[in-house]
Design a protein around this motif. Structure first.
Motif, PDB file in Angstrom:
ATOM      1  N   SER A 217       0.862  -1.132   0.008  1.00 41.39           N
ATOM      2  CA  SER A 217      -0.129   0.147   0.105  1.00 41.39           C
ATOM      3  C   SER A 217       0.841   1.479  -0.008  1.00 41.39           C
ATOM      4  N   THR A 218       0.424   2.462  -0.395  1.00 36.48           N
ATOM      5  CA  THR A 218       1.229   3.524  -0.549  1.00 36.48           C
ATOM      6  C   THR A 218       0.377   4.755   0.394  1.00 36.48           C
ATOM      7  N   GLY A 219       1.186   5.783   0.678  1.00 34.10           N
ATOM      8  CA  GLY A 219       0.571   6.840   1.270  1.00 34.10           C
ATOM      9  C   GLY A 219       1.803   8.015   0.977  1.00 34.10           C
ATOM     10  N   SER A 220       1.298   9.177   1.255  1.00 37.64           N
ATOM     11  CA  SER A 220       2.306  10.160   1.098  1.00 37.64           C
ATOM     12  C   SER A 220       3.824  10.591   1.643  1.00 37.64           C
ATOM     13  N   GLU A 221       3.631   9.803   2.858  1.00 39.62           N
ATOM     14  CA  GLU A 221       4.935   9.865   3.577  1.00 39.62           C
ATOM     15  C   GLU A 221       5.355   8.245   3.574  1.00 39.62           C
ATOM     16  N   TRP A 222       4.442   7.464   4.024  1.00 39.39           N
ATOM     17  CA  TRP A 222       5.035   6.007   4.222  1.00 39.39           C
ATOM     18  C   TRP A 222       4.543   4.986   3.048  1.00 39.39           C
ATOM     19  N   ILE A 223       5.156   4.021   3.001  1.00 35.49           N
ATOM     20  CA  ILE A 223       4.897   3.028   1.875  1.00 35.49           C
ATOM     21  C   ILE A 223       4.803   1.623   2.542  1.00 35.49           C
ATOM     22  N   GLU A 224       3.897   0.913   2.669  1.00 27.83           N
ATOM     23  CA  GLU A 224       3.923  -0.509   3.056  1.00 27.83           C
ATOM     24  C   GLU A 224       4.583  -1.440   2.209  1.00 27.83           C
ATOM     25  N   VAL A 225       5.501  -2.147   2.439  1.00 26.17           N
ATOM     26  CA  VAL A 225       6.327  -3.171   1.537  1.00 26.17           C
ATOM     27  C   VAL A 225       6.156  -4.688   2.086  1.00 26.17           C
ATOM     28  N   SER A 226       6.147  -5.642   1.433  1.00 23.37           N
ATOM     29  CA  SER A 226       6.118  -7.080   1.982  1.00 23.37           C
ATOM     30  C   SER A 226       7.346  -7.441   1.220  1.00 23.37           C
ATOM     31  N   VAL A 227       7.935  -8.003   2.572  1.00 20.15           N
ATOM     32  CA  VAL A 227       9.623  -8.396   2.300  1.00 20.15           C
ATOM     33  C   VAL A 227       9.409 -10.095   2.045  1.00 20.15           C
ATOM     34  N   ASP A 228       8.784 -10.820   2.524  1.00 26.92           N
ATOM     35  CA  ASP A 228       8.728 -12.133   2.618  1.00 26.92           C
ATOM     36  C   ASP A 228       7.130 -12.530   3.068  1.00 26.92           C
ATOM     37  N   ASP A 229       6.665 -13.752   3.157  1.00 28.65           N
ATOM     38  CA  ASP A 229       5.464 -14.179   3.312  1.00 28.65           C
ATOM     39  C   ASP A 229       5.067 -13.737   4.879  1.00 28.65           C
ATOM     40  N   ASP A 230       6.282 -13.684   5.658  1.00 27.82           N
ATOM     41  CA  ASP A 230       6.115 -13.562   6.975  1.00 27.82           C
ATOM     42  C   ASP A 230       6.286 -12.352   7.424  1.00 27.82           C
ATOM     43  N   LEU A 231       6.570 -11.195   6.507  1.00 28.39           N
ATOM     44  CA  LEU A 231       7.089 -10.099   7.048  1.00 28.39           C
ATOM     45  C   LEU A 231       6.531  -8.790   6.273  1.00 28.39           C
ATOM     46  N   ARG A 232       5.804  -8.005   6.615  1.00 27.65           N
ATOM     47  CA  ARG A 232       5.373  -6.636   6.049  1.00 27.65           C
ATOM     48  C   ARG A 232       5.638  -5.510   7.065  1.00 27.65           C
ATOM     49  N   GLY A 233       6.115  -4.519   6.402  1.00 22.28           N
ATOM     50  CA  GLY A 233       6.432  -3.240   7.299  1.00 22.28           C
ATOM     51  C   GLY A 233       6.176  -1.842   6.421  1.00 22.28           C
ATOM     52  N   PHE A 234       6.785  -0.738   7.035  1.00 24.38           N
ATOM     53  CA  PHE A 234       6.463   0.555   6.521  1.00 24.38           C
ATOM     54  C   PHE A 234       8.087   1.134   6.250  1.00 24.38           C
ATOM     55  N   VAL A 235       8.226   1.758   5.160  1.00 21.54           N
ATOM     56  CA  VAL A 235       9.344   2.553   5.035  1.00 21.54           C
ATOM     57  C   VAL A 235       8.872   3.814   4.552  1.00 21.54           C
ATOM     58  N   LYS A 236       9.929   4.756   4.692  1.00 17.34           N
ATOM     59  CA  LYS A 236       9.716   6.355   4.373  1.00 17.34           C
ATOM     60  C   LYS A 236       9.700   6.446   2.641  1.00 17.34           C
ATOM     61  N   SER A 237       8.661   6.903   2.097  1.00 16.02           N
ATOM     62  CA  SER A 237       8.611   7.133   0.830  1.00 16.02           C
ATOM     63  C   SER A 237       9.656   7.922   0.158  1.00 16.02           C
ATOM     64  N   GLU A 238      10.432   8.679   0.803  1.00 17.48           N
ATOM     65  CA  GLU A 238      11.542   9.425   0.189  1.00 17.48           C
ATOM     66  C   GLU A 238      12.698   8.345  -0.231  1.00 17.48           C
ATOM     67  N   TYR A 239      12.717   7.227   0.522  1.00 12.78           N
ATOM     68  CA  TYR A 239      13.841   6.297   0.550  1.00 12.78           C
ATOM     69  C   TYR A 239      13.542   5.129  -0.404  1.00 12.78           C
ATOM     70  N   VAL A 240      12.629   5.266  -1.175  1.00 10.34           N
ATOM     71  CA  VAL A 240      12.438   4.201  -2.330  1.00 10.34           C
ATOM     72  C   VAL A 240      11.736   4.963  -3.582  1.00 10.34           C
ATOM     73  N   GLU A 241      12.092   4.063  -4.532  1.00 11.44           N
ATOM     74  CA  GLU A 241      11.345   4.689  -5.936  1.00 11.44           C
ATOM     75  C   GLU A 241      10.436   3.506  -6.239  1.00 11.44           C
ATOM     76  N   VAL A 242       9.311   3.996  -6.643  1.00 15.66           N
ATOM     77  CA  VAL A 242       8.230   3.039  -6.721  1.00 15.66           C
ATOM     78  C   VAL A 242       7.761   3.181  -8.187  1.00 15.66           C
ATOM     79  N   LYS A 243       7.742   1.856  -8.774  1.00 15.33           N
ATOM     80  CA  LYS A 243       7.417   1.633 -10.227  1.00 15.33           C
ATOM     81  C   LYS A 243       6.344   0.808 -10.342  1.00 15.33           C
ATOM     82  N   TYR A 244       5.718   0.951 -11.414  1.00 19.29           N
ATOM     83  CA  TYR A 244       4.392   0.033 -11.750  1.00 19.29           C
ATOM     84  C   TYR A 244       5.031  -0.964 -12.845  1.00 19.29           C
ATOM     85  N   GLU A 245       4.673  -2.349 -12.622  1.00 24.24           N
ATOM     86  CA  GLU A 245       5.084  -3.317 -13.385  1.00 24.24           C
ATOM     87  C   GLU A 245       3.949  -3.477 -14.513  1.00 24.24           C
ATOM     88  N   ASN A 246       3.748  -2.573 -15.257  1.00 28.00           N
ATOM     89  CA  ASN A 246       2.758  -2.784 -16.455  1.00 28.00           C
ATOM     90  C   ASN A 246       3.388  -3.732 -17.608  1.00 28.00           C
TER      91      ASN A 246
END
Length: 478
Positions: free
Chosen positions: A217-246
């Motif tokens: 999921s995405t937000g203006s300041e935080w982005i929720e990422v899935s690392v593995d099936d057992d782990l999901r958490g939030f990272v600051k949006s300014e430290y990642v580049e999000v791209k769509y896999e069209n």
């Protein structure tokens, strides 16, 4: 210099007279209707100037207040200003392919209609089809016409109807709202994954620069990422580049090759199934024949051996004396027909894979790598049909004679613990999910691991520190 005709002078002057008569604060309202008196005055002015033989009919009409040079200068300024106004309007409006919010979609479009859309050589439904692009597919926009857009995608270049496309920011918004997969790439040296959307919450793991993670999921300041099936958490949006896999377009030739391979695989699977069924039938026939032979031998033995009292005992007597030795009809059916669970677990249902070679950690790592691309299934242990992280490790090690439990935390208690600086192929690496060990991988050398990651990626390879490892053990010697 621009030289207005008498008619132009008349029109300009007539308009000026009407505006002046209405007052200095005159403004034209939408759909305003001029009354007959205004129109009449305008017509009279036009007729006078057009029919006058005076050198300066404007000056004569206005008693010197305005002359023809004044009117000509006004029209010249209007003509010079008009192109600038048009350019400004075009600049403010921008191109349909502009992407100020969704930067990835600058000069691009996505297919929004259901199914697939053909790409044609010309802007016509009668032209040749060079490929197709599915819903959500992305393309570079080369030219937008009235009805068709010239695009390029994958190895294809051609035309798609405008009605099937969304452009620029609209394409990004459509992708955002229609489940197109998003990937976050870390753009800082080490990125903390937080349990909640604030910097005071617990850090559950660290992510290295350059690694990619599924965006939940995405937000203006935080982005929720899935690392593995057992782990999901939030990272600051300014430290990642999000791209769509069209997805990209697939050419006619590429589709034909994919269809050919799919048919080959289907044919091979069918032939394998027939061979398995034939072998099963032979085994059943052999078992039936062996059973008959045993029965015949038993009969001969019964007839030949006398009872202790010296009399001969018949088969019928034996059957009557020992009824429990003959299974009931229901028991026979159950024994001969595998249960659904047994059928699912039977190794014969899995695709053929290369048997492990050797007994070193490198041999184990190489054996594990052949299953990359196979699915992730929570609770599964099948190397081909699906396994979770500990099920994958369990099944790989089983091929080398080691029995491990189906739990990452439990597996971490086996073998000998080793340091991360002394890793060797075949070693197991364990990762915390914030509440204990929740994931396990197999080290394959070169700073890489192989593991059953999640339902999206399946069995894959990653750098060993794609999340923070907390323990390493060695079970298989080198």
């Amino acid at each position: 210099m621009y030289k207005p005709t008498k008619r132009v002078l008349a029109l300009g002057l007539a308009t000026g007279m009407i505006l002046a008569g209405a007052g200095t604060n005159f403004s034209v309202q939408a759909k305003q209707i001029y009354d007959s008196s205004s129109v009449g005055i305008s017509n009279k002015v036009i007729n006078y100037i057009a029919q006058s033989s005076a050198e300066d009919p404007v000056s004569e009409l206005t008693a010197g207040a305005v002359n023809k040079d004044d009117v000509a200068a006004a029209y010249t300024k209007k003509e010079e200003a008009a192109p600038e106004a048009t350019a400004s309007d075009a600049e403010s409006k921008g191109s349909p392919t502009d992407a100020k919010v969704y930067k990835q979609f600058q000069d691009r479009a996505v297919v929004t209609t259901e199914g697939k859309v053909n790409i044609r050589t010309e802007a016509s439904t009668d032209s040749e089809v060079v490929g197709a692009i599915q819903q959500g597919g992305i393309c570079l926009v080369k030219e937008i016409g009235d009805e068709w857009t010239k695009i390029a995608s994958g190895t294809c270049e051609g035309y798609i109807k405008n009605e099937y496309l969304a452009y620029g920011d609209d394409a990004g918004e459509w992708s955002d709202n229609n489940g197109i997969t998003r990937i976050a790439t870390v753009n800082t040296t080490t990125l903390k994954v937080r349990e909640e959307k604030n910097e005071d919450s617990d850090c559950v793991t660290l992510l290295p620069e350059g690694e990619e993670y599924y965006v939940y999921s995405t937000g203006s300041e935080w982005i929720e990422v899935s690392v593995d099936d057992d782990l999901r958490g939030f990272v600051k949006s300014e430290y990642v580049e999000v791209k769509y896999e069209n997805p990209r377009a697939v050419s006619v030739e590429e589709q034909a090759e994919a269809d050919r391979k799919a048919k080959e695989e289907a044919d091979a699977a069918w032939l394998k199934y027939l061979a398995e069924q034939e072998e099963l039938a032979k085994q059943q026939q052999q078992q039936a024949a062996d059973g008959t032979q045993v029965a015949d031998n038993s009969q001969t033995q019964d007839q030949a051996q006398p009872a202790q009292d010296g009399t001969i005992t018949s088969n019928n007597d034996t059957a009557a004396a020992e009824p429990a030795a003959t299974p009931a009809a229901d028991d026979q059916t159950q024994a001969e027909t595998p249960t659904e669970e047994a059928t699912t677990a039977a190794p014969a249902t899995e695709a053929a894979t290369a048997a492990p070679a050797g007994q070193s950690g490198t041999d184990l790592a190489n054996y594990a790598l052949q299953f990359v691309g196979n699915p992730y299934v929570w609770g599964g242990t099948s190397l081909t049909n699906g396994a979770d992280c500990s099920g994958f490790v369990l099944s790989v090690y089983a091929q080398f004679g080691y029995s491990l439990p189906h739990s990452a935390a439990a597996q971490s208690n086996y073998g000998t613990e080793v340091s991360l600086s002394a890793l060797e192929p075949g070693d197991l690496l364990f990762y915390s999910n914030g509440g204990g060990i929740g994931h396990v991988t197999i080290y394959i050398g070169g700073g890489m691991v192989v593991h059953a990651s999640n339902s999206r990626d399946g069995i894959k390879t990653s750098v060993y520190n794609y999340r923070t490892p907390v323990k390493a053990v060695r079970i298989l010697g080198q």
